[in-house]
Scaffold this motif. Structure first.
Motif, PDB file in Angstrom:
ATOM      1  N   THR A 247       0.913  -0.986  -0.104  1.00 47.11           N
ATOM      2  CA  THR A 247       0.256   0.014  -0.060  1.00 47.11           C
ATOM      3  C   THR A 247       0.947   0.809  -0.080  1.00 47.11           C
ATOM      4  O   THR A 247       0.991   1.816  -0.990  1.00 47.11           O
ATOM      5  CB  THR A 247      -0.608   0.094   1.686  1.00 47.11           C
ATOM      6  OG1 THR A 247      -1.502  -1.129   0.991  1.00 47.11           O
ATOM      7  CG2 THR A 247      -1.799   1.065   1.335  1.00 47.11           C
ATOM      8  N   MET A 248       1.658   0.743   0.828  1.00 51.15           N
ATOM      9  CA  MET A 248       2.795   2.357   0.538  1.00 51.15           C
ATOM     10  C   MET A 248       3.622   2.082  -0.635  1.00 51.15           C
ATOM     11  O   MET A 248       4.084   3.681  -0.940  1.00 51.15           O
ATOM     12  CB  MET A 248       3.896   2.495   2.149  1.00 51.15           C
ATOM     13  CG  MET A 248       3.019   2.234   3.094  1.00 51.15           C
ATOM     14  SD  MET A 248       4.805   1.994   5.109  1.00 51.15           S
ATOM     15  CE  MET A 248       5.523   3.144   4.757  1.00 51.15           C
ATOM     16  N   PRO A 431       9.311  14.938  -3.077  1.00 53.08           N
ATOM     17  CA  PRO A 431      10.043  14.361  -2.631  1.00 53.08           C
ATOM     18  C   PRO A 431      10.597  14.972  -0.902  1.00 53.08           C
ATOM     19  O   PRO A 431      11.011  13.248  -0.359  1.00 53.08           O
ATOM     20  CB  PRO A 431      11.859  14.591  -3.388  1.00 53.08           C
ATOM     21  CG  PRO A 431      11.500  14.878  -5.028  1.00 53.08           C
ATOM     22  CD  PRO A 431       9.973  15.795  -4.912  1.00 53.08           C
ATOM     23  N   ILE A 432      10.429  16.269  -1.022  1.00 54.30           N
ATOM     24  CA  ILE A 432      10.824  16.009   0.962  1.00 54.30           C
ATOM     25  C   ILE A 432       9.757  15.707   1.174  1.00 54.30           C
ATOM     26  O   ILE A 432       9.791  14.748   2.522  1.00 54.30           O
ATOM     27  CB  ILE A 432      10.592  17.984   1.137  1.00 54.30           C
ATOM     28  CG1 ILE A 432      11.956  18.484   0.321  1.00 54.30           C
ATOM     29  CG2 ILE A 432      10.659  17.812   3.083  1.00 54.30           C
ATOM     30  CD1 ILE A 432      11.585  19.624   0.684  1.00 54.30           C
ATOM     31  N   MET A 433       8.647  15.554   0.850  1.00 46.53           N
ATOM     32  CA  MET A 433       7.208  14.523   1.403  1.00 46.53           C
ATOM     33  C   MET A 433       7.009  12.890   1.649  1.00 46.53           C
ATOM     34  O   MET A 433       7.792  12.699   2.677  1.00 46.53           O
ATOM     35  CB  MET A 433       6.210  14.926   1.255  1.00 46.53           C
ATOM     36  CG  MET A 433       5.528  16.311   0.733  1.00 46.53           C
ATOM     37  SD  MET A 433       5.712  17.286   2.623  1.00 46.53           S
ATOM     38  CE  MET A 433       4.201  15.880   3.028  1.00 46.53           C
ATOM     39  N   ASP A 434       7.732  12.722   0.777  1.00 48.92           N
ATOM     40  CA  ASP A 434       7.961  11.036   0.619  1.00 48.92           C
ATOM     41  C   ASP A 434       9.817  10.711   1.346  1.00 48.92           C
ATOM     42  O   ASP A 434       9.331  10.038   2.070  1.00 48.92           O
ATOM     43  CB  ASP A 434       8.424  10.894  -1.001  1.00 48.92           C
ATOM     44  CG  ASP A 434       9.174   9.280  -0.970  1.00 48.92           C
ATOM     45  OD1 ASP A 434       8.117   8.203  -1.059  1.00 48.92           O
ATOM     46  OD2 ASP A 434       9.865   8.832  -1.690  1.00 48.92           O
ATOM     47  N   LEU A 435      10.295  11.130   0.876  1.00 47.95           N
ATOM     48  CA  LEU A 435      11.869  12.045   2.065  1.00 47.95           C
ATOM     49  C   LEU A 435      12.123  11.396   3.380  1.00 47.95           C
ATOM     50  O   LEU A 435      12.518  10.744   3.987  1.00 47.95           O
ATOM     51  CB  LEU A 435      12.989  11.736   1.075  1.00 47.95           C
ATOM     52  CG  LEU A 435      12.860  11.030  -0.040  1.00 47.95           C
ATOM     53  CD1 LEU A 435      14.204  11.570  -1.079  1.00 47.95           C
ATOM     54  CD2 LEU A 435      12.835   8.934  -0.555  1.00 47.95           C
ATOM     55  N   ILE A 436      11.219  12.546   4.091  1.00 50.24           N
ATOM     56  CA  ILE A 436      11.715  13.103   5.324  1.00 50.24           C
ATOM     57  C   ILE A 436       9.680  13.137   5.977  1.00 50.24           C
ATOM     58  O   ILE A 436      10.094  12.432   7.146  1.00 50.24           O
ATOM     59  CB  ILE A 436      11.861  14.396   4.684  1.00 50.24           C
ATOM     60  CG1 ILE A 436      13.399  14.165   4.268  1.00 50.24           C
ATOM     61  CG2 ILE A 436      12.378  15.196   6.546  1.00 50.24           C
ATOM     62  CD1 ILE A 436      14.231  15.763   3.846  1.00 50.24           C
ATOM     63  N   VAL A 437       9.022  13.928   5.560  1.00 51.75           N
ATOM     64  CA  VAL A 437       7.713  14.474   6.245  1.00 51.75           C
ATOM     65  C   VAL A 437       6.785  12.753   6.752  1.00 51.75           C
ATOM     66  O   VAL A 437       6.755  12.149   7.478  1.00 51.75           O
ATOM     67  CB  VAL A 437       6.899  14.855   5.548  1.00 51.75           C
ATOM     68  CG1 VAL A 437       5.594  16.053   6.315  1.00 51.75           C
ATOM     69  CG2 VAL A 437       7.922  16.860   5.791  1.00 51.75           C
ATOM     70  N   TYR A 438       6.736  12.049   5.455  1.00 56.98           N
ATOM     71  CA  TYR A 438       5.922  11.294   5.872  1.00 56.98           C
ATOM     72  C   TYR A 438       6.881   9.912   7.145  1.00 56.98           C
ATOM     73  O   TYR A 438       6.204   9.192   7.858  1.00 56.98           O
ATOM     74  CB  TYR A 438       5.435  10.290   4.920  1.00 56.98           C
ATOM     75  CG  TYR A 438       4.724  11.340   4.081  1.00 56.98           C
ATOM     76  CD1 TYR A 438       4.083  12.169   4.542  1.00 56.98           C
ATOM     77  CD2 TYR A 438       4.253  11.311   2.779  1.00 56.98           C
ATOM     78  CE1 TYR A 438       2.466  13.068   3.711  1.00 56.98           C
ATOM     79  CE2 TYR A 438       3.100  11.938   2.200  1.00 56.98           C
ATOM     80  CZ  TYR A 438       2.510  12.589   2.829  1.00 56.98           C
ATOM     81  OH  TYR A 438       1.362  13.792   1.938  1.00 56.98           O
ATOM     82  N   PRO A 439       8.188  10.059   6.904  1.00 55.86           N
ATOM     83  CA  PRO A 439       8.824   8.486   6.809  1.00 55.86           C
ATOM     84  C   PRO A 439       9.394   9.410   9.179  1.00 55.86           C
ATOM     85  O   PRO A 439       8.984   8.318   9.058  1.00 55.86           O
ATOM     86  CB  PRO A 439      10.122   8.359   6.393  1.00 55.86           C
ATOM     87  CG  PRO A 439       9.956   8.890   5.451  1.00 55.86           C
ATOM     88  CD  PRO A 439       8.607   9.989   5.246  1.00 55.86           C
TER      89      PRO A 439
END
Length: 597
Positions: A247-248, A431-439
């Motif tokens: 899903t992710m 990329p910021i949301m995928d690599l930093i914020v969401y994790p």
């Protein structure tokens, strides 16, 4: 199925799958064992197929219940097939946004004196038809409506007859014809004549038809390239054991799919605004056509690599018949009682084949699981019903905000260049949301679910409109002509870059609402209804465009402050009502995510 030998398991699987041939014959057209396993997984009559050959999950370690509750979840890598399809989308979005970004000036502004191309050059304003802001807003809104109503037809064609890949190929051919007609409307010798209006409108209609067929199918096709559907465990180089969550991964696929969309949009819009300003509209329509011509080349080159789901026949009629059957006896003259009956848990339970006994209708050839999938797909469609009010805010980007820029000091920049701040911000923030914020949120134990992200999209969109409203107020306050700013030969001394806040907030709202909406449409739809559910999601943009026509009277001086203010209020109210409507569904979705369903 303990105790069965491998061959016996396959026989049992085949026998079970055949009972659903009338429901989903596409599964039984394949001879491979893989198709049999997919059919059995679809019906979920067999609870454990771990011993059956499954090439997509062969050799993987599946998590225990304890591991599901304790191990950190991560996304998988994205297959290269998906990048090829994303490139096709990039080229298509380059052509779509590259040509449409100049529509406002082409329609609204008059042909510069002595010009045969519409180019405004360094200090002039590019234009062609000179029909005014209301006509510009009306035609561009119609174009958006047309582009997002035709996906319903594209979804039906793909699911019933041609399949997604073939439908996309036909769509590309149709759109190419439309692009050529747009070029004809803008070439010297035509652009100066009234016939340019007719050619332009025909070009809009044909291009929009191709775009609609394309949009309904490209989004499901890119996600289908990732074939894993089960949670599995891997050990990273640092020794950490993590769960890879499909899903992710699908969510990540759509994040970068949207990144490709905005690379195409950004390059197309920037280059075409300068082509329009310094060369003419004919070049601004020709270059997108050339880039769009790459689509059929990439589609043909990768045709043997793509995962292509064959058409399984239309299930729309069966879905409607099932809903009609479930609604028997649930209607009342009291609308509150009718709503409660329709929303009750027994609505779908009472319509399941296992509940019908000897009175089961002959058309009910599916199983209980398929009823659950239809229910899930319709719940997704109910979520999308709120989207038209969100898209009202986004649609300001393509017309009114461009016109607002024309009333400010651009310092030599084309007035429609500022709209590129939206895709530029997306290239940075995705990329910021995928690599930093969401994790980081996941490590903190905060599950920013799909429905929570969509709600956040409404509120950030409303904030963008508040920003635009304040800017418009000061444009009127500082323009030499006051509240007649759009028709004034002089402009406000305000620097056009103060519009940045509106575009950045709109970009953030897209990450929350638009990307998540595509992900939700794909993940919640039954396999043979993915194009249909995706087209419903896209259709909400068409409804928004139709609603936008009602607000066209506000798209003129001196009412533009009210225009942006109304959009902000509508998006805010819609965000609150949306969450009131879905918060219980959000709890269910979150629980299913934890269980890996």
């Amino acid at each position: 199925m303990a105790g069965l030998q491998h061959d016996d398991m396959l026989s049992a699987a085949l026998a079970d799958a055949k009972r659903y041939e009338a429901h989903d014959p596409a599964h039984l057209k394949k001879d491979q064992v893989e198709s049999t396993v997919e059919a059995v997984s679809y019906s979920e009559k067999v609870s454990d197929l771990s011993d059956v050959y499954d090439p997509d999950h062969e050799g993987l370690e599946f998590p225990t219940e304890e591991e599901k509750a304790t191990l950190r979840r991560v996304s998988d890598s994205i297959p290269w097939n998906a990048y090829l399809i994303a490139f096709v989308e990039l080229a298509e979005r380059f052509s779509f946004y590259g040509s449409s970004v100049v529509f406002t000036n082409f329609i609204q502004q008059p042909l510069p004196p002595g010009s045969h191309t519409g180019a405004g050059m360094e200090d002039g304003q590019s234009g062609a038809l000179g029909l005014g802001q209301q006509a510009s807003t009306g035609l561009t809104t119609f174009y958006q409506f047309w582009c997002y109503i035709t996906p319903l037809f594209g979804a039906y064609i793909a699911d019933t007859f041609w399949g997604r890949y073939n439908t996309i190929c036909v769509a590309v051919g149709i759109a190419l014809v439309g692009h050529v007609i747009l070029i004809v409307a803008a070439v010297p010798g035509v652009i100066e004549k009234s016939s340019a209006i007719g050619a332009f409108v025909v070009g809009l209609i044909i291009t929009g038809a191709g775009t609609g067929l394309f949009k309904a199918n490209i989004s499901p096709l890119v996600a289908e390239q990732y074939k894993k559907t089960k949670l599995f465990v891997i050990t990273r180089k640092n020794g950490e054991r993590v769960i890879v969550d499909p899903t992710m991964t699908v969510s990540r696929v759509y994040m970068y799919f949207y990144l490709f969309i905005n690379i195409g949009a950004l390059v197309g819009q920037i280059s075409m605004t300068y082509a329009e300003k310094y060369v003419g509209f004919w070049l601004a329509y020709t270059l997108p056509t050339i880039v769009f011509s790459l689509c059929p080349i990439v589609l043909v080159i990768g045709r043997s690599r793509y995962v292509r789901t064959p058409p399984a026949g239309s299930v729309l009629a069966t879905c409607l018949r099932l809903w009609q059957y479930a609604a028997r006896g649930k209607w009342s003259w009291n609308p509150v009682r009718t709503y409660r009956n329709m929303a009750s848990k027994s609505f779908w339970e009472d319509a399941k084949p296992s509940r019908q006994g000897a009175e089961k209708p002959s058309w009910m050839t599916f199983d209980d699981v398929w009823v659950d999938e239809v229910q899930r797909g319709l719940k997704a469609c109910q979520v999308f019903l709120w989207y038209p009010l969100y898209w009202l805010t986004y649609n300001q980007l393509n017309n009114n905000l461009t016109s607002q820029a024309a009333t400010m000091s651009t310092h030599g920049l084309p007035n429609d260049i500022l709209s590129n701040l939206d895709p530029f911000a997306l290239l940075i923030m995705i990329p910021i949301m995928d690599l930093i914020v969401y994790p980081v949120l996941r490590r903190m134990g905060l599950n920013f679910t799909a429905l929570k992200r969509i709600a956040a999209g409404f509120f950030t969109g409303a904030m963008a409109m508040v920003w635009a409203s304040v800017v418009q107020h000061y444009v009127y306050k500082t323009n030499p002509c006051g509240y007649d700013a759009s028709a004034c030969h002089d402009v406000s001394p305000l620097n056009v870059w103060i519009q940045t806040g509106s575009y950045v907030l709109l970009a953030l709202s897209e990450i929350f609402a638009s990307i998540t909406g595509m992900e939700y449409a794909y993940s919640k739809a039954p396999k043979n209804m993915r194009s249909l559910v995706m087209s419903v999601f896209l259709f909400m943009s068409a409804i928004s465009s139709a609603l936008g026509e009602a607000f066209v009277p506000l798209s003129t001086d001196p009412l533009l402050v009210w225009n942006y203010g109304v959009m902000a209020v509508l998006a805010s109210i819609a965000g609150v009502l949306f969450w009131v409507h879905v918060w219980k569904l959000d709890i269910v979705d979150e629980d299913q995510e934890k269980k890996g369903q």
